[in-house]
Structure formats: C-alpha cells, structure tokens
Design a protein around this motif. Structure first.
Motif, PDB file in Angstrom:
ATOM      1  N   THR A  73     -45.428  37.043  -9.107  1.00 22.88           N
ATOM      2  CA  THR A  73     -45.880  38.436  -9.055  1.00 22.88           C
ATOM      3  C   THR A  73     -45.616  39.118 -10.399  1.00 22.88           C
ATOM      4  O   THR A  73     -46.449  39.867 -10.925  1.00 22.88           O
ATOM      5  N   CYS A  74     -44.457  38.828 -10.936  1.00 25.22           N
ATOM      6  CA  CYS A  74     -44.030  39.419 -12.203  1.00 25.22           C
ATOM      7  C   CYS A  74     -44.988  39.043 -13.332  1.00 25.22           C
ATOM      8  O   CYS A  74     -45.424  39.887 -14.115  1.00 25.22           O
ATOM      9  N   ARG A  75     -45.308  37.761 -13.402  1.00 24.52           N
ATOM     10  CA  ARG A  75     -46.230  37.323 -14.464  1.00 24.52           C
ATOM     11  C   ARG A  75     -47.588  37.985 -14.310  1.00 24.52           C
ATOM     12  O   ARG A  75     -48.221  38.388 -15.283  1.00 24.52           O
ATOM     13  N   GLY A  76     -48.009  38.081 -13.041  1.00 15.38           N
ATOM     14  CA  GLY A  76     -49.319  38.677 -12.787  1.00 15.38           C
ATOM     15  C   GLY A  76     -49.351  40.155 -13.116  1.00 15.38           C
ATOM     16  O   GLY A  76     -50.315  40.650 -13.695  1.00 15.38           O
ATOM     17  N   MET A  77     -48.284  40.874 -12.765  1.00 14.60           N
ATOM     18  CA  MET A  77     -48.329  42.334 -12.896  1.00 14.60           C
ATOM     19  C   MET A  77     -47.756  42.855 -14.214  1.00 14.60           C
ATOM     20  O   MET A  77     -48.103  43.944 -14.658  1.00 14.60           O
ATOM     21  N   LEU A  78     -46.827  42.097 -14.819  1.00 15.18           N
ATOM     22  CA  LEU A  78     -46.217  42.608 -16.055  1.00 15.18           C
ATOM     23  C   LEU A  78     -46.803  41.951 -17.306  1.00 15.18           C
ATOM     24  O   LEU A  78     -46.683  42.486 -18.411  1.00 15.18           O
ATOM     25  N   GLY A  79     -47.380  40.782 -17.099  1.00 14.44           N
ATOM     26  CA  GLY A  79     -48.125  40.099 -18.162  1.00 14.44           C
ATOM     27  C   GLY A  79     -47.510  40.210 -19.536  1.00 14.44           C
ATOM     28  O   GLY A  79     -46.435  39.665 -19.798  1.00 14.44           O
ATOM     29  N   GLU A  80     -48.190  40.958 -20.403  1.00 11.65           N
ATOM     30  CA  GLU A  80     -47.833  40.967 -21.829  1.00 11.65           C
ATOM     31  C   GLU A  80     -46.503  41.651 -22.138  1.00 11.65           C
ATOM     32  O   GLU A  80     -45.956  41.465 -23.225  1.00 11.65           O
ATOM     33  N   ILE A  81     -45.949  42.424 -21.200  1.00  9.31           N
ATOM     34  CA  ILE A  81     -44.665  43.073 -21.537  1.00  9.31           C
ATOM     35  C   ILE A  81     -43.455  42.292 -21.011  1.00  9.31           C
ATOM     36  O   ILE A  81     -42.314  42.623 -21.320  1.00  9.31           O
ATOM     37  N   LEU A  82     -43.700  41.246 -20.241  1.00  8.63           N
ATOM     38  CA  LEU A  82     -42.578  40.455 -19.722  1.00  8.63           C
ATOM     39  C   LEU A  82     -41.912  39.696 -20.872  1.00  8.63           C
ATOM     40  O   LEU A  82     -42.571  38.962 -21.600  1.00  8.63           O
ATOM     41  N   SER A  83     -40.595  39.880 -21.054  1.00  9.36           N
ATOM     42  CA  SER A  83     -39.939  39.159 -22.155  1.00  9.36           C
ATOM     43  C   SER A  83     -38.834  38.219 -21.681  1.00  9.36           C
ATOM     44  O   SER A  83     -38.388  37.367 -22.443  1.00  9.36           O
ATOM     45  N   ALA A  84     -38.353  38.359 -20.460  1.00  6.36           N
ATOM     46  CA  ALA A  84     -37.369  37.387 -19.957  1.00  6.36           C
ATOM     47  C   ALA A  84     -37.396  37.387 -18.439  1.00  6.36           C
ATOM     48  O   ALA A  84     -37.585  38.434 -17.809  1.00  6.36           O
ATOM     49  N   PHE A  85     -37.216  36.199 -17.883  1.00  6.80           N
ATOM     50  CA  PHE A  85     -37.082  36.081 -16.434  1.00  6.80           C
ATOM     51  C   PHE A  85     -35.992  35.042 -16.183  1.00  6.80           C
ATOM     52  O   PHE A  85     -36.199  33.846 -16.321  1.00  6.80           O
ATOM     53  N   GLU A  86     -34.807  35.517 -15.869  1.00  2.00           N
ATOM     54  CA  GLU A  86     -33.643  34.649 -15.693  1.00  2.00           C
ATOM     55  C   GLU A  86     -33.217  34.683 -14.230  1.00  2.00           C
ATOM     56  O   GLU A  86     -33.446  35.680 -13.539  1.00  2.00           O
ATOM     57  N   PHE A  87     -32.594  33.598 -13.772  1.00  2.00           N
ATOM     58  CA  PHE A  87     -32.081  33.647 -12.402  1.00  2.00           C
ATOM     59  C   PHE A  87     -30.658  33.107 -12.346  1.00  2.00           C
ATOM     60  O   PHE A  87     -30.216  32.372 -13.235  1.00  2.00           O
ATOM     61  N   MET A  88     -29.925  33.505 -11.341  1.00  2.00           N
ATOM     62  CA  MET A  88     -28.587  32.964 -11.081  1.00  2.00           C
ATOM     63  C   MET A  88     -28.353  32.969  -9.577  1.00  2.00           C
ATOM     64  O   MET A  88     -28.906  33.814  -8.868  1.00  2.00           O
ATOM     65  N   ASP A  89     -27.554  31.999  -9.102  1.00  2.00           N
ATOM     66  CA  ASP A  89     -27.298  31.979  -7.662  1.00  2.00           C
ATOM     67  C   ASP A  89     -26.006  32.742  -7.332  1.00  2.00           C
ATOM     68  O   ASP A  89     -25.293  33.211  -8.237  1.00  2.00           O
ATOM     69  N   ALA A  90     -25.725  32.854  -6.042  1.00  2.00           N
ATOM     70  CA  ALA A  90     -24.581  33.662  -5.607  1.00  2.00           C
ATOM     71  C   ALA A  90     -23.255  33.098  -6.123  1.00  2.00           C
ATOM     72  O   ALA A  90     -22.309  33.843  -6.380  1.00  2.00           O
ATOM     73  N   GLU A  91     -23.191  31.763  -6.296  1.00  2.00           N
ATOM     74  CA  GLU A  91     -21.957  31.148  -6.804  1.00  2.00           C
ATOM     75  C   GLU A  91     -21.660  31.614  -8.230  1.00  2.00           C
ATOM     76  O   GLU A  91     -20.514  31.821  -8.609  1.00  2.00           O
ATOM     77  N   CYS A  92     -22.715  31.762  -9.027  1.00  2.00           N
ATOM     78  CA  CYS A  92     -22.529  32.258 -10.407  1.00  2.00           C
ATOM     79  C   CYS A  92     -21.942  33.659 -10.372  1.00  2.00           C
ATOM     80  O   CYS A  92     -21.010  33.986 -11.115  1.00  2.00           O
ATOM     81  N   MET A  93     -22.518  34.483  -9.508  1.00  2.00           N
ATOM     82  CA  MET A  93     -22.042  35.869  -9.417  1.00  2.00           C
ATOM     83  C   MET A  93     -20.578  35.894  -8.997  1.00  2.00           C
ATOM     84  O   MET A  93     -19.780  36.681  -9.506  1.00  2.00           O
ATOM     85  N   LYS A  94     -20.244  34.974  -8.088  1.00  2.00           N
ATOM     86  CA  LYS A  94     -18.853  34.897  -7.629  1.00  2.00           C
ATOM     87  C   LYS A  94     -17.929  34.576  -8.818  1.00  2.00           C
ATOM     88  O   LYS A  94     -16.871  35.182  -8.988  1.00  2.00           O
ATOM     89  N   LEU A  95     -18.367  33.645  -9.676  1.00  2.00           N
ATOM     90  CA  LEU A  95     -17.509  33.217 -10.786  1.00  2.00           C
ATOM     91  C   LEU A  95     -17.384  34.273 -11.880  1.00  2.00           C
ATOM     92  O   LEU A  95     -16.312  34.434 -12.462  1.00  2.00           O
ATOM     93  N   VAL A  96     -18.461  35.004 -12.187  1.00  2.00           N
ATOM     94  CA  VAL A  96     -18.314  36.055 -13.213  1.00  2.00           C
ATOM     95  C   VAL A  96     -17.433  37.186 -12.677  1.00  2.00           C
ATOM     96  O   VAL A  96     -16.734  37.855 -13.434  1.00  2.00           O
ATOM     97  N   GLY A  97     -17.434  37.361 -11.360  1.00  2.00           N
ATOM     98  CA  GLY A  97     -16.539  38.355 -10.759  1.00  2.00           C
ATOM     99  C   GLY A  97     -15.097  37.881 -10.815  1.00  2.00           C
ATOM    100  O   GLY A  97     -14.198  38.603 -11.243  1.00  2.00           O
ATOM    101  N   LEU A  98     -14.909  36.627 -10.427  1.00  2.00           N
ATOM    102  CA  LEU A  98     -13.557  36.061 -10.337  1.00  2.00           C
ATOM    103  C   LEU A  98     -12.876  35.951 -11.701  1.00  2.00           C
ATOM    104  O   LEU A  98     -11.734  36.350 -11.879  1.00  2.00           O
TER     105      LEU A  98
END
Ligand SMILES: Cc1cc2nc3c(=O)[nH]c(=O)nc-3n(C[C@H](O)[C@H](O)[C@H](O)COP(=O)(O)OP(=O)(O)OC[C@H]3O[C@@H](n4cnc5c(N)ncnc54)[C@H](O)[C@@H]3O)c2cc1C
Length: 543
Positions: free
Chosen positions: A320-345
């Motif tokens: 959806t992002c690629r379709g709707m943001l097209g030329e202004i999209l500059s990054a699309f990163e993902f992380m799972d819940a375990e990553c979030m847990k570790l940056v918190g911890l």
C-alpha cells in the motif's frame, strides 16, 4: 509537540504513548537518537571513534567475556607469510614516522571486532595519512611477503576488518580529509578514512545528503562502506553504492596507485574497474579516496512508526505504501516484538505505540511539506481503516524523527548487550522473509536466548539474529548450515549487505555457482598474486 500537523490527520495519530512498556520505568525511558553509539570524537584519529573503545569503557562491557583468539576458535592455518622483524619496523617507521603502533594496549581494540566475536594477534598497526604512504607500505609488504589487514572504523559484522593471525593492520583513521565538494553537481571527493557522519554533516550544511546512512555512521569510514558495499537505511531511495560511487582511488597489493577518481556521471570507456573494488572487503586493494554523488537534501521529512498485527499485514502495508507514497517513500524498515523488547531491556528505549507483534518505520522525504503530508495522511487513513495497522505515531520534527529512528538503528547495539550474537544478513523473497525466523524459533527452543528478525524490508533484506549466553559450537551446528540451506532453497543471498569477511567466506557457494567462485579466485590471483591483502577473508578456504 509535533510540528506541521496536517488538518486531515486524526488527532490520535500524534498521541505519544504515555504509559511505559512493561519492565521499563518512567525514569528509565530515554531517547538516545542523539547520543548514538558509536559516536565521533574518540582517540581513533581526528574524528573517528572505535565503538569498541567506547563499549570497553562502559559498565555493560566491563564484565564482557574475553574474546577468544580467532585461530583458536576456528580451524584455520596460518599461511606462510613473513613475520614482522625489527628491520621491518624500522623500515615502516621511515614510511610513516611516529605512526607505527606496537603498544599492546593500543592494539587491543583494533584486534577485536565490534561484535566481540573474533580476535587477531597483530603486533603492528600503521596509520598512513596519504595514498603515497599507503603505496609505500604495500610495496614494502609485497616485497617482504608481509600480510596486511585494511581497517576503517572496525564496525564490520563479519570479522573482515580484524586480523586473523599477525597481519599488519593498515588503518585509514588519519586519512580523513575532504578533497572537494561541487555544490552544483553534488559530487563529494574525500579520503577513505572520513567518518560517514562527518561527511553527512558536511554535505547537509551545503544542502545535500550522503546517499548512505547506517547505525554505525558515527564510526564507520566511507572507505569501509565502499569496501563492504554497505546497504543501510537509504538504499530503498538512493540505491546501491555501485550506482552512487563515481570514482575510486585504490592502492593495489604491489603498491601501484590506481587513480580512477573520476567525478563523471557517465563514463563508458572500457571496463568499470571501480566495481571490482566496491564490496571486495580489502582483498583486492586498499581504497584511499572516494568520489560519490550526493543527492539534494529533502526539505520535508516525515517518519511514521506503526504497529502491525502480523507479518502478512506488514507486507500489505508495504504494498500500500509503495502504491500511495511512491516517489516520496525513502525508507521502509521492520522489526519484530522481540527486537522492541531488547531495545527496551538493554537501552531503555520505550515503545512509542501499543505493543504489537510487528512494527514498521516508514520515512518519506520530499520537497513539498504540504504535498507530502497530504499523501501520507491518505496512506495512514487507508492502512488504519483496513486494519493493516493497529496503532501508530508520526514525527515531523528532527528531534522526534531521531527518536523513532533510534528504535530501529540501535537494535544491533541492544543485541550485542544480550550475549553472544549469531548474525545472519539475508536477502529473501518478501513473502518468505519472516518464515525463517519462525522456523528457527521452533528449532532452537530454549537453546537460544532470543531469536529476532528485523531489517530493510523495502530491500528484501532480513537481519536474523540469535543470542545466547556465550558462544557454543553445538548451537552453531544447529544454526549452520541450516540457515544457509534454507536461504539457498529460496534462491536468496547469504549476505545481503554485510559482506563475507572471515565468518561467512566458506558459505559463498550457497549463493554463487562454482564458475563464479573460480573467476573470483582468478581475479584475486591476478591483483594480489602473493595473497597478502586481507588473507583468510571473503573467498572460501582452498582445500
Ligand atoms: C550499529 C551498526 C549498524 C550497522 N548497520 C549497517 C547497515 O544498515 N547496513 C550495512 O551494510 N552495514 C551495517 N553495519 C556494518 C558496518 O557498519 C558496515 O559494514 C560498514 O560499511 C563498515 O565500515 P567500516 O569503516 O567500519 O569498515 P571496517 O569494519 O573497518 O572494515 C570492513 C571491511 O572493509 C575492509 N576495509 C575497510 N576500509 C577499507 C579500505 N579503505 N580499503 C579496502 N578495504 C577496506 C576491511 O578490511 C573489512 O574487510 C552496521 C554496523 C553496526 C555496528
């Protein structure tokens, strides 16, 4: 709190979660985007700081286990290079007076990698300032059959920048001069030891950006970036260094200076030799200067941080992002819940949205704030309305943008504080990208502390990381070759952006046919017949 609110955006979007996530107290909540590790200004040259030096002084790492010598942990035999003698030291001292380091304490950090997983036993580090000095060093080493390990910021992830035995370390830390910047074309020419963050600051002051950005920007050198063909956070927008690097100056193994430091965008005169050195990890030559095309700095930047209920929704959000943001999209990163847990911890960074199985960070960069805001607003309404995204927050000012980026950029650091890290940097088809993480979680059970998945989703690049209390050969045996075979079955790449270095050199065959390997060996033999440049790296061990 948020600048330039677009009238159509729902108010809740700007809500910054007041409650702290479990286990992180209000006092502990910090946003550390500005004090990113690694950072500039340490004892490593005029501008660069080895993150290891900083890590070494922190309480977290003061009790870190000793790093085992690479030659003891892995089965590797020293090749018949000469051993540095007193005469050699005297000769090298004449080439780089006062910059021949032999003090064991000073050699500690450059002998160990950022992840603290490999350790060499080099007794000499050289700090040239000019290409001519590098040329003299290599000519001498070539004649004397002395092995050399080129080193930039020493932030590499695959054990490429540290010696395996007693190779002489040639550091680019003092080669940190900007040669020229053209404010019409945006072409920057600089020495290889310039720290990426310093370069970014320099060109941003002139209305441009370096087309590369990564979490290690405070320490990594542009020469190291080119030598690893680093991907990073702006790849989706600006593509590979293979496109943005216009020219290189390289010193070959025998000391010849190859000056291909052109600033031309188009140049079809014969073979494009610079491509050989981009991604060659110090095995074909020492990069001494770089010419790179910098795009104009976008005037409007927005970052959205969103929670998704599943990986299928992450992929749908990306479409959806690629379709709707097209030329202004500059990054699309993902992380799972375990990553979030570790940056918190480990880093006490708080999750800015409601807890979710997955999070995505979307950055837009454009030239019209109103235009971009309108597009982003439409996109957010769409993904929220359709249930692809369950919660989100948006930042338009620099400070908050940095805070959101810190959550993604500092995962590597959080992982390194969790124990020994087994790292896999894979290119996979998007629809199978997360399956390997789930498979491994089931396969490893309680043998691993954490199995996490994050990465540059927009580039099909998964960072799969497994942490354990300490290095364990049996855990390694459970992971490998399983991960590589899994990747090969999907026709993926066993190294998307980190390179092969010492740790991955023997798995090259999972991603390249034997004919390609043979040609690589022939090129190595042609350019470095004695094999003195970064031996034991990149190419598989010959049996
Ligand atoms: C927190 C963190 C985040 C990271 N994020 C990313 C990311 O998003 N994307 C990514 O691709 N990587 C990432 N990395 C990995 C690393 O930062 C990159 O590989 C970076 O390009 C290495 O640069 P360096 O100067 O530290 O090189 P080093 O680690 O010093 O060296 C890396 C390799 O290049 C060779 N080399 C270095 N300088 C030269 C030279 N002048 N000439 C020839 N060979 C040379 C070395 O011999 C070695 O083989 C990250 C690392 C950390 C610690």
């Amino acid at each position: 709190m948020m600048s330039r609110l677009a009238p159509r955006w729902p108010a809740w979007l700007f809500w910054w979660q007041a409650a702290c996530p479990q286990g992180v107290s209000a006092q502990q909540r910090t946003w550390a985007g500005a004090s990113r590790i690694p950072g500039p200004g340490g004892p490593w040259g005029a501008t660069g700081t080895s993150p290891l030096v900083r890590r070494g002084s922190s309480s977290a790492s003061s009790c870190a286990p000793e790093v085992v010598l690479t030659r003891e942990r892995y089965s590797v035999r020293r090749l018949p290079f000469s051993v540095v003698s007193e005469d050699d030291l005297a000769a090298l001292e004449r080439i780089v007076p006062g910059r021949v380091i032999t003090d064991p304490e000073e050699l500690e950090a450059p002998n160990v990698d950022w992840l603290r997983t490999v350790r060499g036993s080099s007794k000499v580090l050289l700090r040239p300032r000019t290409s001519q000095e590098v040329a003299h060093i290599l000519r001498y080493c070539h004649e004397r059959n002395l092995a050399v390990s080129p080193q930039g910021g020493n932030t590499g992830m695959v054990g490429g920048s540290t010696p395996v035995f007693d190779e002489i370390i040639v550091s680019t830390a003092l080669m940190n001069q900007i040669v020229s910047f053209h404010n019409v074309s945006g072409v920057l020419v600089c020495q290889a030891g310039c720290v990426l963050e310093e370069l970014s600051r320099y060109v941003e002051e002139r209305g441009f950006v370096v087309p590369l950005d990564l979490g290690a920007k405070g320490s990594c050198h542009i020469g190291g970036n080119v030598a690893t063909n680093a991907g990073g956070l702006r790849f989706l927008r600006y593509g590979s260094l293979r496109g943005t690097v216009l020219g290189l100056e390289v010193v070959l193994a025998n000391g010849t200076i190859l000056n291909c430091l052109t600033s031309l965008r188009k140049d079809n005169t014969g073979y494009d030799l610079k491509q050989l050195f981009i991604g060659s990890e110090g095995t074909l030559g020492v990069i001494t200067a770089v010419s790179i095309l910098c795009p104009p700095k976008p005037s409007a930047v927005n970052v959205a941080f969103l929670g998704c209920p599943g990986f299928a929704e992450v992929l749908q959000t990306f479409c959806t992002c690629r379709g709707m943001l097209g030329e202004i999209l500059s990054a699309f990163e993902f992380m799972d819940a375990e990553c979030m847990k570790l940056v918190g911890l480990h880093l006490h960074l708080a999750c800015p949205v409601q807890e979710s199985p997955f999070y995505v960070l979307i950055e837009t960069s454009g030239s019209g704030a109103g235009h971009d805001a309108e597009k982003l607003s439409g996109f957010l309404e769409q993904v929220l309305g359709s249930g692809l995204v369950t919660d989100g927050t948006l930042a338009t000012d620099q400070r908050r943008i940095k805070m959101l980026w810190a959550l993604r950029e500092r995962i590597t650091e959080a992982l390194s504080r969790d124990g020994y890290v087994y790292k896999y940097d894979l290119s996979l088809p998007l629809d199978r990208l997360y399956d390997l993480v789930s498979d491994l979680r089931a396969r490893l059970g309680l043998h691993a502390k954490h199995v996490v998945g994050y990465g540059h989703l927009g580039d099909g690049n998964l960072h799969l990381n497994v942490t354990a209390e300490a290095f364990s050969p049996s855990l390694l045996g459970t992971l490998e070759p399983y991960v590589y075979e899994w990747t090969a079955r999907q026709r993926g790449s066993v190294s998307a952006e980190h390179g092969l270095g010492f740790k991955k050199k023997d798995v090259l065959g999972y991603s390249k046919p034997p004919e390609a390997l043979q040609l690589m060996q022939q090129l190595k033999a042609l350019l470095d017949p004695k094999g003195i440049l970064n031996p034991y790296k990149t190419l598989p061990t010959r049996t």
